[in-house]
Every structure is written in C-alpha cells, then in structure tokens.
Design a protein around this motif. Structure first.
Motif, PDB file in Angstrom:
ATOM      1  N   LEU A 116       9.282  -8.397  16.295  1.00 32.46           N
ATOM      2  CA  LEU A 116       9.762  -8.208  14.933  1.00 32.46           C
ATOM      3  C   LEU A 116       8.650  -7.758  13.998  1.00 32.46           C
ATOM      4  O   LEU A 116       8.929  -7.187  12.935  1.00 32.46           O
ATOM      5  N   SER A 117       7.394  -8.009  14.368  1.00 28.68           N
ATOM      6  CA  SER A 117       6.297  -7.529  13.536  1.00 28.68           C
ATOM      7  C   SER A 117       6.253  -6.000  13.498  1.00 28.68           C
ATOM      8  O   SER A 117       5.699  -5.417  12.551  1.00 28.68           O
ATOM      9  N   TYR A 118       6.844  -5.346  14.503  1.00 24.41           N
ATOM     10  CA  TYR A 118       6.900  -3.888  14.485  1.00 24.41           C
ATOM     11  C   TYR A 118       7.835  -3.378  13.389  1.00 24.41           C
ATOM     12  O   TYR A 118       7.780  -2.200  13.022  1.00 24.41           O
ATOM     13  N   LEU A 119       8.707  -4.255  12.879  1.00 23.71           N
ATOM     14  CA  LEU A 119       9.559  -3.853  11.760  1.00 23.71           C
ATOM     15  C   LEU A 119       8.728  -3.466  10.547  1.00 23.71           C
ATOM     16  O   LEU A 119       9.123  -2.593   9.769  1.00 23.71           O
ATOM     17  N   VAL A 120       7.591  -4.131  10.364  1.00 19.16           N
ATOM     18  CA  VAL A 120       6.776  -3.891   9.175  1.00 19.16           C
ATOM     19  C   VAL A 120       6.281  -2.451   9.150  1.00 19.16           C
ATOM     20  O   VAL A 120       6.325  -1.779   8.115  1.00 19.16           O
ATOM     21  N   GLY A 121       5.799  -1.965  10.306  1.00 17.08           N
ATOM     22  CA  GLY A 121       5.335  -0.588  10.343  1.00 17.08           C
ATOM     23  C   GLY A 121       6.469   0.410  10.437  1.00 17.08           C
ATOM     24  O   GLY A 121       6.433   1.477   9.802  1.00 17.08           O
ATOM     25  N   GLY A 122       7.493   0.076  11.213  1.00 14.83           N
ATOM     26  CA  GLY A 122       8.589   1.022  11.402  1.00 14.83           C
ATOM     27  C   GLY A 122       9.424   1.217  10.163  1.00 14.83           C
ATOM     28  O   GLY A 122       9.960   2.312   9.926  1.00 14.83           O
ATOM     29  N   VAL A 123       9.553   0.178   9.326  1.00 13.73           N
ATOM     30  CA  VAL A 123      10.422   0.290   8.162  1.00 13.73           C
ATOM     31  C   VAL A 123       9.853   1.286   7.150  1.00 13.73           C
ATOM     32  O   VAL A 123      10.610   1.905   6.393  1.00 13.73           O
ATOM     33  N   ILE A 124       8.533   1.459   7.106  1.00 17.15           N
ATOM     34  CA  ILE A 124       7.940   2.425   6.179  1.00 17.15           C
ATOM     35  C   ILE A 124       8.398   3.832   6.521  1.00 17.15           C
ATOM     36  O   ILE A 124       8.805   4.612   5.639  1.00 17.15           O
ATOM     37  N   ILE A 125       8.363   4.174   7.798  1.00 18.94           N
ATOM     38  CA  ILE A 125       8.784   5.506   8.225  1.00 18.94           C
ATOM     39  C   ILE A 125      10.286   5.668   8.075  1.00 18.94           C
ATOM     40  O   ILE A 125      10.779   6.692   7.588  1.00 18.94           O
ATOM     41  N   PRO A 151      -1.102  -0.467  -9.353  1.00 16.67           N
ATOM     42  CA  PRO A 151      -0.563  -1.842  -9.211  1.00 16.67           C
ATOM     43  C   PRO A 151       0.654  -1.907  -8.301  1.00 16.67           C
ATOM     44  O   PRO A 151       0.816  -2.863  -7.532  1.00 16.67           O
ATOM     45  N   LEU A 152       1.514  -0.890  -8.364  1.00 14.63           N
ATOM     46  CA  LEU A 152       2.710  -0.880  -7.523  1.00 14.63           C
ATOM     47  C   LEU A 152       2.344  -0.660  -6.053  1.00 14.63           C
ATOM     48  O   LEU A 152       2.896  -1.308  -5.156  1.00 14.63           O
ATOM     49  N   ILE A 153       1.397   0.244  -5.798  1.00 16.14           N
ATOM     50  CA  ILE A 153       0.953   0.487  -4.418  1.00 16.14           C
ATOM     51  C   ILE A 153       0.338  -0.775  -3.821  1.00 16.14           C
ATOM     52  O   ILE A 153       0.649  -1.179  -2.695  1.00 16.14           O
ATOM     53  N   GLN A 154      -0.530  -1.427  -4.589  1.00 21.46           N
ATOM     54  CA  GLN A 154      -1.223  -2.610  -4.088  1.00 21.46           C
ATOM     55  C   GLN A 154      -0.254  -3.750  -3.808  1.00 21.46           C
ATOM     56  O   GLN A 154      -0.364  -4.431  -2.777  1.00 21.46           O
ATOM     57  N   SER A 155       0.715  -3.948  -4.676  1.00 17.14           N
ATOM     58  CA  SER A 155       1.674  -5.041  -4.480  1.00 17.14           C
ATOM     59  C   SER A 155       2.554  -4.790  -3.260  1.00 17.14           C
ATOM     60  O   SER A 155       2.789  -5.700  -2.452  1.00 17.14           O
ATOM     61  N   CYS A 156       3.045  -3.557  -3.113  1.00 17.43           N
ATOM     62  CA  CYS A 156       3.888  -3.231  -1.950  1.00 17.43           C
ATOM     63  C   CYS A 156       3.104  -3.365  -0.657  1.00 17.43           C
ATOM     64  O   CYS A 156       3.613  -3.905   0.343  1.00 17.43           O
ATOM     65  N   ALA A 157       1.854  -2.883  -0.663  1.00 20.94           N
ATOM     66  CA  ALA A 157       1.033  -2.987   0.545  1.00 20.94           C
ATOM     67  C   ALA A 157       0.767  -4.448   0.903  1.00 20.94           C
ATOM     68  O   ALA A 157       0.797  -4.829   2.087  1.00 20.94           O
ATOM     69  N   MET A 158       0.536  -5.289  -0.085  1.00 21.77           N
ATOM     70  CA  MET A 158       0.299  -6.708   0.189  1.00 21.77           C
ATOM     71  C   MET A 158       1.551  -7.390   0.729  1.00 21.77           C
ATOM     72  O   MET A 158       1.462  -8.279   1.572  1.00 21.77           O
ATOM     73  N   ILE A 159       2.712  -6.990   0.244  1.00 28.61           N
ATOM     74  CA  ILE A 159       3.963  -7.564   0.765  1.00 28.61           C
ATOM     75  C   ILE A 159       4.092  -7.265   2.258  1.00 28.61           C
ATOM     76  O   ILE A 159       4.443  -8.145   3.059  1.00 28.61           O
ATOM     77  N   PHE A 160       3.793  -6.032   2.656  1.00 25.91           N
ATOM     78  CA  PHE A 160       3.878  -5.680   4.072  1.00 25.91           C
ATOM     79  C   PHE A 160       2.815  -6.413   4.885  1.00 25.91           C
ATOM     80  O   PHE A 160       3.078  -6.869   6.003  1.00 25.91           O
ATOM     81  N   CYS A 161       1.613  -6.545   4.345  1.00 25.80           N
ATOM     82  CA  CYS A 161       0.557  -7.244   5.070  1.00 25.80           C
ATOM     83  C   CYS A 161       0.892  -8.722   5.253  1.00 25.80           C
ATOM     84  O   CYS A 161       0.676  -9.287   6.330  1.00 25.80           O
ATOM     85  N   ILE A 162       1.425  -9.353   4.197  1.00 26.42           N
ATOM     86  CA  ILE A 162       1.795 -10.765   4.293  1.00 26.42           C
ATOM     87  C   ILE A 162       2.912 -10.958   5.316  1.00 26.42           C
ATOM     88  O   ILE A 162       2.892 -11.905   6.110  1.00 26.42           O
ATOM     89  N   SER A 163       3.898 -10.056   5.311  1.00 27.95           N
ATOM     90  CA  SER A 163       5.001 -10.158   6.273  1.00 27.95           C
ATOM     91  C   SER A 163       4.477 -10.038   7.699  1.00 27.95           C
ATOM     92  O   SER A 163       4.878 -10.818   8.586  1.00 27.95           O
ATOM     93  N   TYR A 164       3.589  -9.083   7.928  1.00 29.91           N
ATOM     94  CA  TYR A 164       3.040  -8.896   9.271  1.00 29.91           C
ATOM     95  C   TYR A 164       2.219 -10.112   9.702  1.00 29.91           C
ATOM     96  O   TYR A 164       2.344 -10.599  10.836  1.00 29.91           O
ATOM     97  N   LEU A 165       1.394 -10.644   8.783  1.00 32.39           N
ATOM     98  CA  LEU A 165       0.576 -11.808   9.120  1.00 32.39           C
ATOM     99  C   LEU A 165       1.437 -13.039   9.397  1.00 32.39           C
ATOM    100  O   LEU A 165       1.126 -13.840  10.288  1.00 32.39           O
TER     101      LEU A 165
END
Length: 320
Positions: free
Chosen positions: A254-263, A287-301
């Motif tokens: 399911l961690s692959y969802l984090v990368g696949g959902v972007i594409i 600010p929007l880029i940083q927040s979205c990127a952190m959401i994906f990083c937190i989900s993956y972690l």
C-alpha cells in the motif's frame, strides 16, 4: 536486556527512526522547493514590476530572511497545524488541502478495498497450487505489471477502456461531485483500475512468498504427511502462521499508493492532493508544495513503520 522487553525496545527504536527520518525529509522538502527556478515575488507581480516592488513583496512575505530561519518557522508551524498561506490563492493552505485530501483518501480507500482481497486470493491460491498453470499465469501477470511503470499502466487503461472500448471516460474531473453510483463508477474506475494493478502485483508476489515459506516449515509438512489435504494444510496450518508476513506485505504494498497516486491523479485529472501539488509547482506556490509533499512523506513513513512494527510483533520468537 530481558528478552520480554526486546520487542518493545525494537518498537521504540523503529518509532525513533521514523521521527528522525521525518525531520530529515522535512529539511529536504523545504530546501528542495527553495531550489526551484524563478523568484516567487517576481512571478506574483509579473515581469513589469519594478525592483523596489519586488523587494518590498519579498520583505512582506519574509523571503529576505535566512533560509534556516524560514525552515524552522515553517517546521514549527507545520507541527502546530499551521500550514501557512498560499502565495497564489491567498488562502490558508490547510483549507486548500483539506478538501483535496478527502478525495485522495477516497481514492486510496476504494483501491485498498478492491486490491487487498484480490491480491490475497491470488497470492494464497498461487502458493496453494504452486507449480500449476494457475501459479504460472499469476506469476507472469504480476511480473509483467511490476515491470511496467505507473504512467504506462494508466496510458494503456485509457487506450483500452476509453478509446477502444469507449466504456469509461478518460478523465475523472467530476469525482468530487459524483453522487449516484453510476457517476462514481465512471469517475473512479480509471484511476482505481490503474492503482489496483500496480498495488496488487506487489502484494500478490509478497503474499505468495510468505505463504510458501510457511508451507515449507516442518510442522506443515508433517500435517501433509498425516493425510491433510493441500487446502486444509494451507488454510488451517500455514495461513494462521503467515498472517504477520502477509500483513507486512499489505502495508509495504500500500505504500506504493503514495508514489502511484501522484502520476494517476495527474494523468486522469483527479482532484486530489497530488494534482494540487503539481498545479502548485507550476505557479511556484511554495507553502502549498511543501505541505502536499509532507503529507505524502508522512503517509509513506506511516505505512513503512506499520510494516516494520507488524514484522516485529508477529515474530513468535520475540513474542515468547
């Protein structure tokens, strides 16, 4: 250290590693966005703006401060739940992200509900009839899907279901407004199909390997020698002892969802967090880029840490 405390020591160690990784990732996300080309103030004011106006806007936005001070201010604000204000929309980033996050969670939830039962059924079935034509077909299909990147799977889905067959729309722009079952089916079908293929392929392989490893243990082979059928051997003896590795396989897959959902969100124009982040990159809305990127990083972690904890707590030697 007493043996009984070893599992909890490992759990705390994994949690500490996850927190340290999150701090390092936040540092990387912030300074990676700082390296994006172009001046935010210049982009917002336009090319006709005077240097004085650009300098004034940079000072008002705090962009003239040292990068490390801006990073610490942003990090502590993020920990408090203050994601900042969008440079382009002049709205709170939390308000912009909240609605899109719900859509992304819907997409991930539907994909999980479909991919997990399918992957477990095929993975356990392939392990149960190892070496049969069913196992060979499943193995060939999973290896083929794993070898193909997400954007290729999405493109093939569009060609097959939208262009050639004409069953489904190529875009999912109406997913947020879909109320009826038919509208939701059309809006979610293409991205869910793509993500299900990608996630299920990894999960099938890992589930099959976990069940086969359990089948090869002496106590399962003894059950087979005593006359137990292959189905009973797998479902009653092997599967209960493989639940830990299978849960680990689910979390990792399911961690692959984090990368696949972007594409997927970008290709199908799905109104999720990933599409919001891609649009923010084009306007350099930091600010929007940083927040979205952190959401994906937190989900993956979270998923990776959950997989590690599952592997630790499901180890019978550590439990004893």
């Amino acid at each position: 250290m007493p043996q009984s405390l070893m599992p909890w020591f490992l759990v705390l160690q994994r949690l500490g590693i996850a927190i340290l990784t999150l701090i390092i990732v936040s540092f990387a996300v912030f300074f990676a966005t700082e390296l994006l080309p172009g001046d935010v103030a210049q982009i917002l004011l336009g090319q006709a703006a005077t240097p004085e106006a650009v300098a004034g806007l940079r000072k008002a936005m705090g962009l003239d401060e040292p990068a490390i001070l801006r990073f610490l201010s942003w990090l502590f604000g993020f920990l408090r739940g203050d994601l900042g204000t969008s440079y382009v929309n002049h709205m709170a980033v939390a308000d912009l992200v909240s609605g899109r996050l719900v859509n992304s969670l819907k997409l991930a939830g539907i994909t999980t509900l479909i991919s997990v039962p399918v992957a477990l059924s095929l993975g356990i079935g392939a392990a149960m009839w190892r070496g049969s034509w069913f196992d060979r077909i499943v193995s060939i299909l999973t290896i083929s899907v794993i070898s193909v990147p997400e954007f290729m799977v999405a493109t093939l889905s569009v060609l097959i279901f939208a262009v050639w067959l004409g069953w489904l729309p190529a875009l999912s722009y109406g997913a947020a407004d879909a109320t009826t079952f038919g509208a939701m089916l059309k809006a979610y079908a293409m991205p869910v199909i793509t993500l299900t293929f990608v996630v299920s392929a990894q999960m099938i392989r890992m589930t099959r390997a976990a069940v086969i490893e359990t089948i090869n243990t002496p106590y399962v082979e003894m059950a087979l020698l005593k006359g137990a059928s292959r189905k009973r051997m797998v479902l009653k003896h092997a599967l209960p002892n493989a639940l830990g590795p299978i849960a680990n396989a689910i979390a990792l897959s399911l961690s692959y969802l984090v990368g696949g959902v972007i594409i997927v969100e970008t290709i199908f124009n799905y109104p999720g967090v990933a599409k919001l982040m891609v649009d923010a990159v084009s306007t350099r809305d930091l600010p929007l880029i940083q927040s979205c990127a952190m959401i994906f990083c937190i989900s993956y972690l979270l998923l990776i840490t959950l997989a590690d904890l599952t592997a630790i707590l499901s180890n019978p030697r550590l439990r004893r």
